[in-house]
Scaffold this motif. Structure first.
Motif, mmCIF file in Angstrom:
data_model
loop_
_atom_site.group_PDB
_atom_site.id
_atom_site.type_symbol
_atom_site.label_atom_id
_atom_site.label_comp_id
_atom_site.label_asym_id
_atom_site.label_seq_id
_atom_site.Cartn_x
_atom_site.Cartn_y
_atom_site.Cartn_z
ATOM 1 N N MET A 92 0.805 -1.223 0.000
ATOM 2 C CA MET A 92 0.000 0.000 0.000
ATOM 3 C C MET A 92 0.835 1.269 0.000
ATOM 4 N N ILE A 93 2.093 1.168 0.345
ATOM 5 C CA ILE A 93 2.909 2.345 0.610
ATOM 6 C C ILE A 93 3.057 3.260 -0.606
ATOM 7 N N ARG A 94 3.174 2.666 -1.797
ATOM 8 C CA ARG A 94 3.446 3.473 -2.987
ATOM 9 C C ARG A 94 2.225 3.716 -3.869
ATOM 10 N N VAL A 95 1.064 3.253 -3.427
ATOM 11 C CA VAL A 95 -0.149 3.450 -4.229
ATOM 12 C C VAL A 95 -0.551 4.920 -4.189
ATOM 13 N N PRO A 96 -0.748 5.553 -5.337
ATOM 14 C CA PRO A 96 -1.058 6.990 -5.344
ATOM 15 C C PRO A 96 -2.464 7.291 -4.852
ATOM 16 N N GLY A 97 -2.575 8.333 -4.012
ATOM 17 C CA GLY A 97 -3.872 8.870 -3.626
ATOM 18 C C GLY A 97 -4.164 10.087 -4.479
ATOM 19 N N SER A 98 -5.058 10.959 -4.010
ATOM 20 C CA SER A 98 -5.353 12.176 -4.771
ATOM 21 C C SER A 98 -4.154 13.108 -4.810
#
Length: 367
Positions: A92-98
């Motif tokens: 989850m660490i590198r998954v882009p958010g907004s």
């Protein structure tokens, strides 16, 4: 066969491939639900070995990939603004958010920690009584028992500084959503063996019957996958549809009752948003009112709704099986593991990541 190495046997794989080629006479689209199966198909070169009549369609079998943007935004907010110790599985660490990923939040001073188990997060909460600790509880039914157990353990120890940010999604409702899509072209499913090891197989009989589609619960090694594909092809070629279990060495019909009881103690079924796909009714787990103290959404005042996703990202179509990763014009150009547009490029179970890392073994013919 008793040992894992036997399920990687080139000799057995060749025999199964030969039988598949002898059996298939029509074109069929088979969707593997699990991202772990996708990676195994790609890295072992199976996509290139299969006859041209068989098209493997990659489904939404990556829980990290379908975690909605607004939940990632909430995790970032908790880490930066609430100053919690934000714990997460590494995917989850590198998954882009907004705005940013958790890794970027960490670079800005947030206390973000990568763990292998939520019970480690409970231990951290116990060791830091003056800090709030939140575990980003992501996963299909497979990780739900451990995440639920962490809540039970925290409750048992009387810890009030522990909570989970829940993003659990369920496989059967996703399969139904895929089959209900007007553009669906899936002829058979390879079911996720690890999910069925927890939950059993009973939820899949109605799906096979309702949609007149073969479902073969399948493991993850090359021989598992080839045998699962062969079982599906035999059904399709014979005009029958039923649920079969290729993964008998692990999956029992009723599943793991202790794990199921742990899940139902803490979680209840709820509607859930899937990134790139939208909301699917009754497709997720939420924390029961009994354990609201351990529900990060209820514990913290987080005024975040919606979430902005890159409009050029085609991960939704990829996870619905409408296109292959390499058919996306951004693949490997504007979207790479170092700078992803969407989650499937960075998750260890993401189809885009599989095609990127094992491109020489992936079938690069656009479907």
């Amino acid at each position: 066969m008793k040992y894992v190495t036997e399920y990687r046997s080139a000799e057995i794989a060749e025999k199964l491939l030969a039988e598949i080629k002898q059996t298939v006479s029509k074109s069929w689209n088979i969707m593997e639900v699990c991202g772990g199966q996708t990676h195994s198909l790609v890295k072992n070169g199976i996509l290139n070995m299969l006859p041209k009549e068989i098209n493997m369609v990659h489904g939404p079998g990556c829980p990290v990939c379908v975690t909605p943007v607004n939940l990632i935004d909430k995790a970032v907010y908790l880490a930066l603004n609430e100053k919690v110790i934000l714990c997460s599985y590494g995917d989850m660490i590198r998954v882009p958010g907004s705005g940013m990923s958790l890794l970027e939040a960490k670079s800005k001073g947030a206390d973000v920690r990568i763990l292998y188990s939520p019970l480690e997060a409970v231990k951290i909460a116990k060791e830091n009584p003056d800090r709030q600790v939140v575990f980003f509880a992501v996963g299909f039914e497979t990780t739900a028992p451990a995440n639920a157990l962490s809540v039970i353990q925290a409750h048992h120890e009387g810890l009030k500084n522990y909570a989970i940010l829940t993003s659990h999604v369920l496989v059967p409702p996703a399969m139904e959503a895929i089959m209900s899509d007007v553009d669906c072209r899936v002829n058979a499913f390879l079911g996720a063996g690890h999910v069925c090891a927890i939950m059993g197989m009973n939820e899949y009989y109605p799906i096979a019957e309702k949609y007149k589609i073969p479902i073969v619960v399948t493991g993850f090694e090359p021989v598992d996958l080839l045998e699962g594909i062969l079982m599906a092809i035999k059904q399709l070629e014979s005009g029958v549809y039923k649920l079969e279990n290729q993964y008998k060495r692990v999956v029992e019909s009723e599943g793991n009752k202790n794990a199921i009881n742990t899940i139902t103690e803490v979680f209840e079924v709820t509607d859930r948003e899937w990134r790139g796909i939208g909301e699917i009714a009754n497709s997720g787990y939420g924390v029961k009112e009994k354990y609201r103290l351990y529900d990060a959404i209820k514990k913290f005042d987080i005024n975040i709704t919606g979430g902005h996703e890159d409009p050029t990202c085609m991960s939704g179509d990829i996870m619905k099986g409408k296109i292959k990763p390499n058919a996306c014009p951004n693949f490997g150009i504007k979207c790479t593991p170092a700078k992803p547009l969407g989650a499937p490029m960075v998750s260890s179970e993401g189809a885009c990541a599989a095609y990127y890392h094992f491109h020489s073994m992936a079938n690069l013919i656009e479907a």
